[in-house]
Design a protein around this motif. Sequence first.
Motif, PDB file in Angstrom:
ATOM      1  N   UNK A  74       0.838  -1.193   0.000  1.00  9.94           N
ATOM      2  CA  UNK A  74       0.000   0.000   0.000  1.00  9.94           C
ATOM      3  C   UNK A  74       0.876   1.247   0.000  1.00  9.94           C
ATOM      4  N   UNK A  75       0.366   2.308  -0.571  1.00  9.98           N
ATOM      5  CA  UNK A  75       1.008   3.620  -0.508  1.00  9.98           C
ATOM      6  C   UNK A  75       0.129   4.470   0.404  1.00  9.98           C
ATOM      7  N   UNK A  76       0.589   4.692   1.620  1.00 10.73           N
ATOM      8  CA  UNK A  76      -0.249   5.385   2.597  1.00 10.73           C
ATOM      9  C   UNK A  76      -1.548   4.635   2.776  1.00 10.73           C
ATOM     10  N   UNK A  77      -2.643   5.373   2.947  1.00  8.07           N
ATOM     11  CA  UNK A  77      -3.953   4.744   3.099  1.00  8.07           C
ATOM     12  C   UNK A  77      -4.672   4.576   1.764  1.00  8.07           C
ATOM     13  N   UNK A  78      -4.027   4.914   0.669  1.00 10.98           N
ATOM     14  CA  UNK A  78      -4.666   4.827  -0.635  1.00 10.98           C
ATOM     15  C   UNK A  78      -5.574   6.023  -0.868  1.00 10.98           C
ATOM     16  N   UNK A  79      -6.518   5.865  -1.804  1.00  9.24           N
ATOM     17  CA  UNK A  79      -7.436   6.953  -2.148  1.00  9.24           C
ATOM     18  C   UNK A  79      -8.870   6.439  -2.106  1.00  9.24           C
ATOM     19  N   UNK A  80      -9.821   7.372  -2.103  1.00  7.50           N
ATOM     20  CA  UNK A  80     -11.231   6.986  -2.090  1.00  7.50           C
ATOM     21  C   UNK A  80     -11.858   6.962  -3.484  1.00  7.50           C
ATOM     22  N   UNK A  81     -11.057   7.118  -4.517  1.00  7.91           N
ATOM     23  CA  UNK A  81     -11.532   7.075  -5.899  1.00  7.91           C
ATOM     24  C   UNK A  81     -10.405   6.680  -6.820  1.00  7.91           C
ATOM     25  N   UNK A  82     -10.707   6.547  -8.093  1.00  7.51           N
ATOM     26  CA  UNK A  82      -9.731   6.046  -9.058  1.00  7.51           C
ATOM     27  C   UNK A  82      -8.531   6.964  -9.209  1.00  7.51           C
ATOM     28  N   UNK A  83      -7.362   6.343  -9.351  1.00 11.58           N
ATOM     29  CA  UNK A  83      -6.121   7.042  -9.699  1.00 11.58           C
ATOM     30  C   UNK A  83      -5.960   6.900 -11.215  1.00 11.58           C
ATOM     31  N   UNK A  84      -6.009   8.029 -11.924  1.00  9.28           N
ATOM     32  CA  UNK A  84      -5.881   8.025 -13.384  1.00  9.28           C
ATOM     33  C   UNK A  84      -4.450   8.172 -13.859  1.00  9.28           C
ATOM     34  N   UNK A  85      -3.602   8.802 -13.039  1.00  8.56           N
ATOM     35  CA  UNK A  85      -2.253   9.120 -13.484  1.00  8.56           C
ATOM     36  C   UNK A  85      -1.267   9.007 -12.330  1.00  8.56           C
TER      37      UNK A  85
END
Length: 195
Positions: free
Chosen positions: A101-112
């Motif tokens: 994992x990178x930190x806690x991640x995100x709550x939506x899609x990573x596009x870039x």
Amino acid sequence: FSAKCNRLRVPGIGTTDGTVVAVTEHNGTICVGGQFTRVDGVAAANVACLANGTWAQAGDGLDGSVASLAFMSDGTLVAGGKFLTAGGENIATLSGASWSAVGQGTDGQVNAVAIDGSAIVIGGTFQSPFPALARFDGGAWNTLPGGLEARDAAPTVTDLATAQDGVYVVGHFDVACGDAAANVARWSGASATAL
């Protein structure tokens, strides 16, 4: 004006049973990502690498689609997309055979995904850890100074690029670092410039 297309077949680069939307290279290893289960007949869950003429799944693969890939200078592969693998949502690193994992991640899609020195910069449709644009310096997520705003909806980032003069950001936003910016901006240090 006339143009001629030639079909190019690169030895060792095979076919997938799905869609490939991301590619990156480091020291002769080519990695691809997207939404697929096989590359050139080899089982590969959404991310695979070609090294020494042989395809292999990257780590244990990823359980959802991959939208962007980048290599860090030490050879660590960074994947962004829409997945839950590695205990952090939508952003993960592969060093050796294990996704992390990178930190806690995100709550939506990573596009870039882009690499800026030793930091990982991501853009997408997420609102957390910061709206649409974030930077991980190895210890915590940070926003690029001033962040992004959009008047009619949440800001989104569709692509990123790094260069000697900063990080270039494109997507849907009206304001970057507190200044008017029509969907394109460059961050350099603590300021952003509309392009």
